[in-house]
Design a protein around this motif. Sequence first.
Motif, PDB file in Angstrom:
ATOM      1  N   ASN A  43      29.362  17.647  34.212  1.00 26.67           N
ATOM      2  CA  ASN A  43      29.885  18.997  33.961  1.00 26.67           C
ATOM      3  C   ASN A  43      29.181  20.093  34.756  1.00 26.67           C
ATOM      4  N   GLY A  83      26.382  13.424  31.092  1.00 25.84           N
ATOM      5  CA  GLY A  83      27.304  14.536  30.792  1.00 25.84           C
ATOM      6  C   GLY A  83      26.867  15.811  31.493  1.00 25.84           C
ATOM      7  N   ARG A  98      28.390  23.336  31.416  1.00 25.78           N
ATOM      8  CA  ARG A  98      28.044  22.312  30.435  1.00 25.78           C
ATOM      9  C   ARG A  98      29.309  21.947  29.670  1.00 25.78           C
ATOM     10  N   GLY A  99      29.434  20.663  29.322  1.00 22.07           N
ATOM     11  CA  GLY A  99      30.597  20.229  28.562  1.00 22.07           C
ATOM     12  C   GLY A  99      30.143  19.693  27.219  1.00 22.07           C
ATOM     13  N   GLN A 119      36.830  13.016  28.421  1.00 15.99           N
ATOM     14  CA  GLN A 119      37.172  14.289  29.070  1.00 15.99           C
ATOM     15  C   GLN A 119      38.550  14.235  29.739  1.00 15.99           C
TER      16      GLN A 119
END
Length: 394
Positions: free
Chosen positions: A274, A270, A278-279, A24
């Motif tokens: 995030n 994750g 949401r990523g 990221q």
Amino acid sequence: MRSLSIFGATGSIGESTFDLVMRQGGPDAFRTVALTGARNVTRLAEMARALKAELAVTAHEDCLPALREALAGTWTEVAAGPQAIAEAADRPADWTMSAIVGAAGLVPGMRALKHGRTLALANKESLVTAGPLLMATAAAHGATILPVDSEHSAVFQALAGEDASAVERVIITASGGPFRDWTLEQIRDCTVAQAMAHPNWSMGQRISIDSASMFNKALELIETREFFGFAPEMIEAVVHPQSIVHALVGFCDGGVMAHLGPADMRHAIGFALNWPGRGDVPVARIDLAQIASLTFQKPDEERFPALRLAREVMAARGLSGAAFNAAKEIALDHFIAGNIGFLDMAAVVEDALASVSGCETFGKLPRTLEDVLSMDHLARKAADTAAGLRQQKR
Ligand code: NDP
Ligand code: MG
């Protein structure tokens, strides 16, 4: 730029967190305040270089020279020892991953909460040993705790937008571990290597063995109780060998929300990284047609007595969780060292709990960290004695 710290960076959860942080944007997207590890200073230094960390700390004083040498010429400060790890948590970070293994994760997690930011909590032992204290500290400082344990992340996700008073029950799943279909006699004679060979998840050594004995699920039942505040009788565990459904939440209208995800901790990590959005997370996508069937069965408390002990701890509450976890950690040390057998672990924990249950503070909720640490200390001694007796009998 968001700031972050990772406690237990060199472990299994720490590595997965590092992987996602690098994907990221790494140092271009995050300011890394602190990374901590224990023996693996080479990897800790690599991570500190990659993330341009401000501070790298090893838990062991004797590892400091190697860490200093590995980070020579960089701007990363180095330090060593439990006190230095606690002080690393005093440096504010917007997002902190708590992924040290065992009760050693409690103090840094508590101190990180005091900044009123976000603590991604993989260290389930913190909730088991000091749940009421941890939750009260988060509330007092306006901090957010996001569960990272896959089952608890699943419950958290299933509860999004729901009214907690409409919840009737919470079911967390267990793969059943490597001994799911073994007889009691086979389990009794298993080796450390067999106990570590988890069929679905790749994890650190200690949690892998705890999964085989179901002590991990026992800790997770208590963790569910402490984090979400549901009554013990609303919480159950079910064996689900495919590890696709991680938890289910049943509501008062009969509806049940199930959370499905791959057996890859990067999903839950994750999610926490995030949150509240949401990523993109590079985990395998679930193909239900290929999986074909999802099965469930009742856990066997005779072969896996840790589950019964968890119920007793949930009923007693107070400092029993601190005693349970500490005794479990000592029993596990003795099993790994070859001193006691696999089934002796539960017996040692049961003996240790019986031995400290007469203690005046046992049934009282912890008010301070010292309450927790002194019960932890007592239970470790009791478990050590119990393990010594079992070893003599072998
Ligand atoms: P690992 O054993 O892989 O890693 C533990 C980390 O803690 C390492 O960074 C290790 O350093 C460090 N460490 C070990 N002892 C100490 C100590 N005394 N003081 C400070 N740091 C120490 O563990 P996992 O990543 O598997 O688990 C971490 C936590 O996350 C545990 O609480 C576990 O229950 C929980 N969890 C793990 C899951 C998983 O899939 N692995 C799933 C759900 C929860 P080093 O390696 O450098 O010696
Ligand atoms: Mg879990």
